[in-house]
Design a protein around this motif. Structure first.
Motif, PDB file in Angstrom:
ATOM      1  N   VAL A  53      53.266  -1.373 -11.361  1.00 22.96           N
ATOM      2  CA  VAL A  53      52.595  -0.125 -11.753  1.00 22.96           C
ATOM      3  C   VAL A  53      53.041   1.034 -10.871  1.00 22.96           C
ATOM      4  O   VAL A  53      53.209   2.160 -11.351  1.00 22.96           O
ATOM      5  N   ARG A  54      53.267   0.782  -9.611  1.00 22.38           N
ATOM      6  CA  ARG A  54      53.761   1.848  -8.726  1.00 22.38           C
ATOM      7  C   ARG A  54      55.156   2.305  -9.161  1.00 22.38           C
ATOM      8  O   ARG A  54      55.503   3.473  -9.018  1.00 22.38           O
ATOM      9  N   ARG A  55      55.935   1.411  -9.734  1.00 19.21           N
ATOM     10  CA  ARG A  55      57.254   1.794 -10.251  1.00 19.21           C
ATOM     11  C   ARG A  55      57.131   2.614 -11.536  1.00 19.21           C
ATOM     12  O   ARG A  55      58.059   3.321 -11.909  1.00 19.21           O
ATOM     13  N   LYS A 111      47.682  13.874 -16.519  1.00 24.03           N
ATOM     14  CA  LYS A 111      46.788  12.916 -17.170  1.00 24.03           C
ATOM     15  C   LYS A 111      47.369  11.507 -17.078  1.00 24.03           C
ATOM     16  O   LYS A 111      46.643  10.538 -16.840  1.00 24.03           O
ATOM     17  N   ALA A 112      48.673  11.396 -17.268  1.00 26.46           N
ATOM     18  CA  ALA A 112      49.330  10.088 -17.179  1.00 26.46           C
ATOM     19  C   ALA A 112      49.202   9.523 -15.765  1.00 26.46           C
ATOM     20  O   ALA A 112      48.966   8.321 -15.591  1.00 26.46           O
ATOM     21  N   LEU A 113      49.336  10.380 -14.759  1.00 25.95           N
ATOM     22  CA  LEU A 113      49.186   9.926 -13.367  1.00 25.95           C
ATOM     23  C   LEU A 113      47.763   9.418 -13.119  1.00 25.95           C
ATOM     24  O   LEU A 113      47.577   8.395 -12.450  1.00 25.95           O
ATOM     25  N   SER A 114      46.785  10.121 -13.637  1.00 19.41           N
ATOM     26  CA  SER A 114      45.389   9.705 -13.458  1.00 19.41           C
ATOM     27  C   SER A 114      45.152   8.330 -14.074  1.00 19.41           C
ATOM     28  O   SER A 114      44.520   7.464 -13.471  1.00 19.41           O
ATOM     29  N   MET A 120      46.672   0.948 -11.287  1.00 16.98           N
ATOM     30  CA  MET A 120      46.941   0.418  -9.945  1.00 16.98           C
ATOM     31  C   MET A 120      45.762  -0.420  -9.455  1.00 16.98           C
ATOM     32  O   MET A 120      45.967  -1.437  -8.788  1.00 16.98           O
ATOM     33  N   GLU A 121      44.551   0.014  -9.790  1.00 12.81           N
ATOM     34  CA  GLU A 121      43.368  -0.759  -9.399  1.00 12.81           C
ATOM     35  C   GLU A 121      43.378  -2.124 -10.086  1.00 12.81           C
ATOM     36  O   GLU A 121      43.127  -3.148  -9.455  1.00 12.81           O
ATOM     37  N   TYR A 122      43.676  -2.128 -11.384  1.00 11.03           N
ATOM     38  CA  TYR A 122      43.767  -3.376 -12.141  1.00 11.03           C
ATOM     39  C   TYR A 122      44.845  -4.276 -11.530  1.00 11.03           C
ATOM     40  O   TYR A 122      44.615  -5.468 -11.308  1.00 11.03           O
ATOM     41  N   LEU A 127      46.991  -8.905  -8.461  1.00 15.27           N
ATOM     42  CA  LEU A 127      47.884  -9.397  -7.409  1.00 15.27           C
ATOM     43  C   LEU A 127      47.109 -10.143  -6.343  1.00 15.27           C
ATOM     44  O   LEU A 127      47.554 -11.175  -5.855  1.00 15.27           O
ATOM     45  N   ASN A 128      45.932  -9.644  -5.980  1.00 11.93           N
ATOM     46  CA  ASN A 128      45.109 -10.328  -4.976  1.00 11.93           C
ATOM     47  C   ASN A 128      44.580 -11.649  -5.497  1.00 11.93           C
ATOM     48  O   ASN A 128      44.527 -12.627  -4.776  1.00 11.93           O
TER      49      ASN A 128
END
Length: 150
Positions: A53-55, A111-114, A120-122, A127-128
């Motif tokens: 998601v960061r990518r 808006k896309a960044l938001s 990222m939370e999901y 990942l955890n």
């Protein structure tokens, strides 16, 4: 309607590509016209793009800060979004991906960044839960210019 920004002491923002740092006291700025603004906490450095998601977030952020997309940034975004969507099974998350893609296509980068921050939370939860370590980033073309943005 003006945009009101309350800045913490020494907080940095990127305003239309310029890095602005607040002084040693809390400050309020009123932006009277449309501008590309990102707070320091929302600015991603190249080496921080170390998850799927960061990518996705990084090329959107670059498009937002530049006010337009380059073919390289859009292609990087499309590739990373396609990769991510191919492994996600949640209908709600897939719908968010479609919404992000739609916003990128219409130039609504903020808006896309938001929405991407919500993804990222999901992703962090997934990942955890699965014990997966963050992987080294692959560098999108044209991203090096933003490396020292903040």
């Amino acid at each position: 309607m003006p945009l009101k920004l309350s800045l913490k002491p020494n907080e940095k923002i990127v305003l239309n590509g310029a890095v602005v740092q607040n002084g040693d006291r809390r400050t309020t700025l009123l932006l009277q016209n449309k501008a590309s603004v990102l707070r320091e906490k929302d600015i991603m450095q190249l080496e921080e793009a170390n998850t799927p998601v960061r990518r996705i977030y990084l090329p959107i952020m670059l498009m937002y800060l530049q006010g337009h997309e380059t073919p390289e940034q859009y292609n990087e975004f499309a590739l990373r979004m396609t990769e991510f969507m191919s492994v996600v099974h949640s209908p709600a998350i897939l719908e968010e991906c479609v919404n992000i893609s739609r916003e990128v296509m219409t130039g609504e980068y903020y808006k896309a960044l938001s929405r991407c921050r919500k993804l990222m939370e999901y992703e962090a939860e997934r990942l955890n839960m699965e014990g997966i370590e963050h992987v080294a980033p692959s560098v999108p073309e044209g991203a090096a210019a933003s490396r020292n943005a903040a």
